[in-house]
Design a protein around this motif. Structure first.
Motif, mmCIF file in Angstrom:
data_model
loop_
_atom_site.group_PDB
_atom_site.id
_atom_site.type_symbol
_atom_site.label_atom_id
_atom_site.label_comp_id
_atom_site.label_asym_id
_atom_site.label_seq_id
_atom_site.Cartn_x
_atom_site.Cartn_y
_atom_site.Cartn_z
ATOM 1 N N GLN A 45 -22.604 -12.975 -3.773
ATOM 2 C CA GLN A 45 -21.747 -13.990 -2.958
ATOM 3 C C GLN A 45 -20.420 -14.342 -4.091
ATOM 4 O O GLN A 45 -20.576 -13.977 -5.337
ATOM 5 N N ARG A 46 -19.353 -14.857 -3.484
ATOM 6 C CA ARG A 46 -18.441 -15.534 -4.171
ATOM 7 C C ARG A 46 -18.423 -16.969 -3.495
ATOM 8 O O ARG A 46 -18.194 -17.066 -2.491
ATOM 9 N N VAL A 47 -18.393 -18.005 -4.506
ATOM 10 C CA VAL A 47 -18.656 -19.422 -4.186
ATOM 11 C C VAL A 47 -17.280 -20.105 -4.852
ATOM 12 O O VAL A 47 -16.837 -19.898 -6.089
ATOM 13 N N GLN A 48 -16.163 -20.550 -4.029
ATOM 14 C CA GLN A 48 -15.117 -21.429 -4.686
ATOM 15 C C GLN A 48 -15.791 -22.764 -4.694
ATOM 16 O O GLN A 48 -15.716 -23.452 -3.875
ATOM 17 N N LEU A 49 -16.029 -23.314 -5.887
ATOM 18 C CA LEU A 49 -16.706 -24.201 -6.137
ATOM 19 C C LEU A 49 -15.852 -25.724 -6.071
ATOM 20 O O LEU A 49 -16.300 -26.483 -5.630
ATOM 21 N N ARG A 50 -14.608 -25.348 -6.500
ATOM 22 C CA ARG A 50 -13.583 -26.432 -6.469
ATOM 23 C C ARG A 50 -12.054 -25.758 -6.946
ATOM 24 O O ARG A 50 -12.351 -24.404 -7.177
ATOM 25 N N SER A 51 -11.310 -26.412 -6.614
ATOM 26 C CA SER A 51 -10.043 -25.673 -6.855
ATOM 27 C C SER A 51 -10.076 -25.302 -8.363
ATOM 28 O O SER A 51 -10.289 -25.956 -9.217
ATOM 29 N N GLY A 52 -9.758 -24.061 -8.655
ATOM 30 C CA GLY A 52 -9.600 -23.310 -10.089
ATOM 31 C C GLY A 52 -11.036 -22.981 -10.575
ATOM 32 O O GLY A 52 -10.740 -22.443 -11.771
ATOM 33 N N LEU A 53 -12.129 -23.026 -9.799
ATOM 34 C CA LEU A 53 -13.182 -22.815 -10.529
ATOM 35 C C LEU A 53 -13.813 -22.063 -9.444
ATOM 36 O O LEU A 53 -14.532 -22.713 -8.324
ATOM 37 N N ALA A 54 -14.297 -20.792 -9.618
ATOM 38 C CA ALA A 54 -15.030 -20.003 -8.709
ATOM 39 C C ALA A 54 -16.271 -19.281 -9.438
ATOM 40 O O ALA A 54 -16.162 -18.769 -10.806
ATOM 41 N N LEU A 55 -17.316 -18.846 -8.607
ATOM 42 C CA LEU A 55 -18.560 -18.039 -9.108
ATOM 43 C C LEU A 55 -18.774 -16.955 -8.204
ATOM 44 O O LEU A 55 -18.481 -17.010 -7.207
ATOM 45 N N HIS A 56 -19.178 -15.891 -8.939
ATOM 46 C CA HIS A 56 -19.234 -14.521 -8.220
ATOM 47 C C HIS A 56 -20.533 -14.103 -8.775
ATOM 48 O O HIS A 56 -20.835 -14.007 -9.973
ATOM 49 N N THR A 57 -21.632 -13.718 -7.816
ATOM 50 C CA THR A 57 -22.850 -13.305 -8.401
ATOM 51 C C THR A 57 -23.342 -12.098 -7.669
ATOM 52 O O THR A 57 -22.758 -11.848 -6.506
ATOM 53 N N SER A 58 -24.035 -11.228 -8.417
ATOM 54 C CA SER A 58 -24.571 -9.979 -7.866
ATOM 55 C C SER A 58 -25.977 -9.650 -8.339
ATOM 56 O O SER A 58 -26.310 -9.878 -9.359
ATOM 57 N N ASN A 59 -26.811 -9.112 -7.328
ATOM 58 C CA ASN A 59 -28.055 -8.738 -7.520
ATOM 59 C C ASN A 59 -28.350 -7.275 -6.651
ATOM 60 O O ASN A 59 -28.888 -7.554 -5.784
ATOM 61 N N THR A 60 -27.788 -6.305 -7.060
ATOM 62 C CA THR A 60 -27.543 -5.247 -6.131
ATOM 63 C C THR A 60 -28.030 -3.883 -6.790
ATOM 64 O O THR A 60 -28.099 -3.786 -7.923
ATOM 65 N N ARG A 61 -28.167 -2.855 -6.069
ATOM 66 C CA ARG A 61 -28.521 -1.392 -6.306
ATOM 67 C C ARG A 61 -27.392 -0.720 -5.734
ATOM 68 O O ARG A 61 -26.823 -0.774 -4.556
ATOM 69 N N GLU A 62 -26.418 0.008 -6.553
ATOM 70 C CA GLU A 62 -25.287 0.929 -5.945
ATOM 71 C C GLU A 62 -25.795 2.117 -5.190
ATOM 72 O O GLU A 62 -26.822 2.949 -5.671
ATOM 73 N N VAL A 63 -25.442 2.327 -3.782
ATOM 74 C CA VAL A 63 -25.949 3.474 -3.070
ATOM 75 C C VAL A 63 -25.102 4.727 -3.268
ATOM 76 O O VAL A 63 -25.343 5.679 -3.081
ATOM 77 N N HIS A 64 -23.658 4.274 -3.586
ATOM 78 C CA HIS A 64 -22.708 5.353 -3.975
ATOM 79 C C HIS A 64 -22.204 5.178 -5.354
ATOM 80 O O HIS A 64 -22.231 4.041 -6.049
ATOM 81 N N ASP A 65 -21.548 6.203 -5.850
ATOM 82 C CA ASP A 65 -20.525 5.854 -7.147
ATOM 83 C C ASP A 65 -19.511 5.167 -6.469
ATOM 84 O O ASP A 65 -19.050 5.369 -5.520
ATOM 85 N N LEU A 66 -19.234 3.737 -7.041
ATOM 86 C CA LEU A 66 -18.320 2.962 -6.619
ATOM 87 C C LEU A 66 -17.121 2.846 -7.127
ATOM 88 O O LEU A 66 -17.225 2.669 -8.504
ATOM 89 N N HIS A 67 -16.122 2.846 -6.585
ATOM 90 C CA HIS A 67 -14.582 2.443 -7.340
ATOM 91 C C HIS A 67 -13.997 1.368 -6.471
ATOM 92 O O HIS A 67 -13.795 1.662 -5.439
#
Length: 332
Positions: A45-67
């Motif tokens: 997810q990506r959360v815009q917490l307030r103006s100028g402050l953002a959070l991105h989290t990931s808990n995933t497994r890649e199914v392909h080589d990703l670019h």
């Protein structure tokens, strides 16, 4: 309102829709992948917490080589990979992120500064399991906190204005705990959830800014003697090899080749904790891994972590990871 959290099987179209909804300029450029082709399994997810402050989290497994490619705007990005490795290019400069091996003990945090907009390229391999968070702050957010105008924060100002300045440091147990709490949050109503994320994201930012401020001192010999780095490494190896036994400070210090007082000081300088706080965190890490991997009972996990009662274990576990042992066991 919190933005949508993508979960389970994520397709290329989902990623583009998510990027658009969150205002990201991310685009997928993996050849032959698009539309309803699955690219990730897990959640992020990506959360815009307030103006100028953002959070991105990931808990995933890649199914392909990703670019993927994006344009990143001025600011600081703080990244902490608890698991998994990617190659990232900031403005054409390769910056590796995350441990390459599953058994890596030290978790490395990294902060990258951008004084101007620049390209960002991310590549990962099929099957990679990524568990990480990013916190991004803009120059305006820093200025609102009066951090760029304070003489005491001159190092932060210099760092933030040096394009692609990069700092790596060993994440403290406190920083790892904050990451675990963000990645495994309790269930709240949306406004409280956002407040929960914001409070911990700001703590992550504080740790990074302190690391930037302390960086000149860490590069000299006044903070910790180079031989003490090796001694602490020996102590950590001894601790990991003897988690099943009662660990006493004198025996740990003897294995490290230091006296007890010097070892305590070295641990506080390097990790921000005492030796036994470090031991406790390693035992909790092992108990969590056993819950996830082996599906052991909470009582067995408590015993593995050195707690006499499941209640005390659950309290310590939730304080460190932000979730209960039963919640971890239920999702394993």
């Amino acid at each position: 309102m919190l933005p949508e959290r993508l979960s389970k099987v994520v397709c290329a179209d989902d990623l583009e829709r998510f990027a658009g909804a969150s205002g990201s300029e991310l685009r997928l450029v993996t050849p032959g992948v698009g539309g309803r082709d699955p690219i990730l399994v897990g959640e992020f997810q990506r959360v815009q917490l307030r103006s100028g402050l953002a959070l991105h989290t990931s808990n995933t497994r890649e199914v392909h080589d990703l670019h993927t490619e994006a344009v990143q705007h001025p600011g600081l990005t703080i990244a902490l990979f608890l698991r998994g490795h990617i190659d990232a290019w900031f403005g054409g400069r390769l910056i590796e992120m995350g441990p390459r091996t599953e058994d890596a003990r030290d978790i490395e945090a990294i902060v990258v500064a951008r004084s101007e907009s620049d390209s960002f390229v991310r590549r990962s391999v099929k099957g990679a399991r990524i568990r990480k968070l990013n916190v991004t702050i803009t120059p305006e957010w820093l200025d609102q906190q009066a951090l760029l105008s304070s003489p005491e924060c001159a190092a932060i100002l210099r760092f933030s204005r040096t394009h692609l300045a990069t700092l790596r440091w060993t994440a403290s147990p406190r920083l790892i705990t904050l990451a675990e709490q963000i990645l495994g949050p309790p269930l709240f109503a949306a406004p409280l959830q956002k407040l929960y994320y914001e409070s911990r994201a700001i703590d992550v930012v504080s740790e990074a800014l302190l690391a930037i401020s302390d960086a000149p001192a860490q590069s000299g010999s006044a903070t910790i003697h180079p031989t003490h780095h090796r001694s602490v490494r020996r102590a950590c190896d001894f601790i990991d090899a003897n988690l099943d036994h009662e660990l006493m400070l004198p025996s740990i210090a003897a294995a490290a080749g230091l006296n007890s007082g010097s070892l305590q000081r070295a641990f506080r300088l390097l990790y921000g904790v005492t030796v036994f706080e470090y031991v406790r965190s390693r035992k909790l890490d092992r108990a969590r891994a056993a819950l996830e991997r082996d599906g052991i009972s909470v009582g067995e996990a408590a015993y593995l972590a050195g707690y006499k009662t499941p209640g005390n274990f659950s309290t310590a576990f939730r304080r460190r990871f932000g979730v209960t042992p039963r919640q971890i066991r239920a999702t394993s």
